[in-house]
Structures are given as C-alpha cells and as structure tokens.
Scaffold this active site. Structure first.
Site, PDB file in Angstrom:
ATOM      1  N   ASP A  52       0.851  -1.173   0.000  1.00 42.64           N
ATOM      2  CA  ASP A  52       0.000   0.000   0.000  1.00 42.64           C
ATOM      3  C   ASP A  52       0.900   1.241   0.000  1.00 42.64           C
ATOM      4  O   ASP A  52       2.043   1.185   0.450  1.00 42.64           O
ATOM      5  CB  ASP A  52      -0.880  -0.042   1.256  1.00 42.64           C
ATOM      6  CG  ASP A  52      -1.647   1.233   1.452  1.00 42.64           C
ATOM      7  OD1 ASP A  52      -2.352   1.655   0.509  1.00 42.64           O
ATOM      8  OD2 ASP A  52      -1.543   1.822   2.551  1.00 42.64           O
ATOM      9  N   ASP A 101      -0.257   5.070   0.706  1.00 40.05           N
ATOM     10  CA  ASP A 101      -0.528   6.118   1.698  1.00 40.05           C
ATOM     11  C   ASP A 101      -0.738   5.508   3.084  1.00 40.05           C
ATOM     12  O   ASP A 101      -1.597   4.648   3.276  1.00 40.05           O
ATOM     13  CB  ASP A 101      -1.762   6.922   1.287  1.00 40.05           C
ATOM     14  CG  ASP A 101      -1.608   7.540  -0.104  1.00 40.05           C
ATOM     15  OD1 ASP A 101      -0.461   7.763  -0.537  1.00 40.05           O
ATOM     16  OD2 ASP A 101      -2.639   7.796  -0.759  1.00 40.05           O
TER      17      ASP A 101
HETATM   18 MG   LIG Z   1      -3.133   3.127   3.220  1.00 36.93          MG
END
Ligand SMILES: [Mg+2]
Ligand SMILES: [Zn+2]
Length: 208
Positions: free
Chosen positions: A15, A17
């Site tokens: 992932d 962010d």
């Molecule tokens: Mg995230």
C-alpha cells in the site's frame, strides 16, 4: 512439485498512503509527499532479497476530480527518484482511479481493481510473472489484509498511518498474518519467512 507455466515469483505488494508515505488525505501536490523515515531502508532490504516490490493503491481522488492520472504518475516518478537516491526501487505502481460515487464520469463506476478487489494484483501478476499465493500484501488498513487473503497471500497490517486505529477495530471476519509497527518491521517479518532460502532460490523454489 513441478511449477506450471502459470507459476511466478513471490512479491511484496505495498500500500502507498499510510504505509510508505504519510497519509495526508488526498495527496494533490508533490511537496506533500513525505516518506516515513524507515521506508527507503525497508524497500532496499526487500530489493536485496530479490523480491519484486509492487505498489497497489486506491486513488479515488481521480474519480472525485481532485487530481488527474498524470498527477498520480508524476507522484510515483517523484517517489521513485527519492527511493533511487537511497538505493531502493519499486518495480511497478498500480492504482485504481475509480469510485462508485465519483464526479468524473469516465472513472465513476464499480470496478474490480479498487482494493480489496484483486484486479490490480492480478494485472501485476500477469505483467511481471508473479505468484500472488506466495506473496505478501502490506498495508495500514484491513482492506489491504483482505486483499492479501483474497489472492492467497500473507496479509500484514502496519500500525503507521491509519493502522493503529484499524488494529483497535478489527472486523470479526479478518485476521492479519502479522500486525507490526511499520514497514521496516513488515520487511523483517517477510525476510524471516523467506530466510531459509538463498535470495535467488527464494524466487524459484515453491517451498521458500
Ligand atoms: Mg493506506
Ligand atoms: Zn478500479
């Protein structure tokens, strides 16, 4: 066990962010990119183990008209330049630009690529010759862990970003293979899992 033509390499799906960089909400300018202090070292360690590193990120800000696909591409180029300065590399970036409640018509729809949907992982697996079932998904939300399990991978929740809050409200039907403080700890967990194998054999040997 013989590897069929569909067999691929294990990889680490990250992932973006809250996992690699600070989650600033909708990241809409390059000067808001803020790597966590451990990110470059963690990715470099995964690189050295011979594990492809692939970013998988929901970017519904595109469907919401907050920024463009070109901006997301610029963001990823900027991130790669900063990683390269530290000797680290992301092998590929995949993002979902869609959202069912968007404002930009061409991106407003249900799709199979918005996490926890598996569309982006499947695309990466085809493009790069990866085996999701021998891979790892790392993120700061339960949907990242769900994605991991949907593709047969190990799902690791990190407490950075939204992760600590997510840990406190675990859905009853989801359990992570590991919950760790951050991407550095996740990389260590992964490297221990493949640690019995030489970095090159870790790519070839299904047991690794
Ligand atoms: Mg995230
Ligand atoms: Zn999508």
């Amino acid at each position: 066990m013989t590897a069929g033509p569909e067999a691929g390499r294990p990889a680490v799906f990250l992932d973006r962010d809250g996992t690699m960089i600070e989650d600033v909400g909708y990241l809409d300018s390059l000067d808001r990119i803020a790597f966590f202090p451990w990110t470059v070292d963690a990715i470099r360690a995964l690189n050295r183990a011979g594990l492809p590193v692939v970013v998988i990120t929901n970017q519904s800000g595109i469907a919401r008209g907050l920024f463009t696909e070109a901006f997301v591409d610029d963001t990823h180029r900027d991130m790669s330049a900063r990683l390269a300065a530290g000797g680290a590399r992301v092998d590929a970036y995949y993002y979902c630009p869609h959202h069912p409640d968007g404002t930009v018509e061409s991106y407003t729809r249900r799709c199979d690529c918005r996490k926890p949907g598996r569309g982006l992982v499947d695309r990466a697996a085809r493009d790069l010759g990866l085996d999701p079932a021998r891979s790892f998904v790392v993120g700061d939300r339960w949907l990242d862990v769900e994605l991991g399990h949907a593709v047969g991978a190990s799902g690791i929740l990190v407490r950075s970003g939204s992760g600590a809050a997510e840990e406190a409200r675990r859905p009853t039907d989801v359990a992570a293979n590991a919950v760790v403080d951050n991407l550095a700890a996740a990389a260590s967990w992964i490297l221990i899992r493949i640690g019995d194998c030489h970095p090159q054999s870790a790519i070839r040997d299904p047991q690794c």
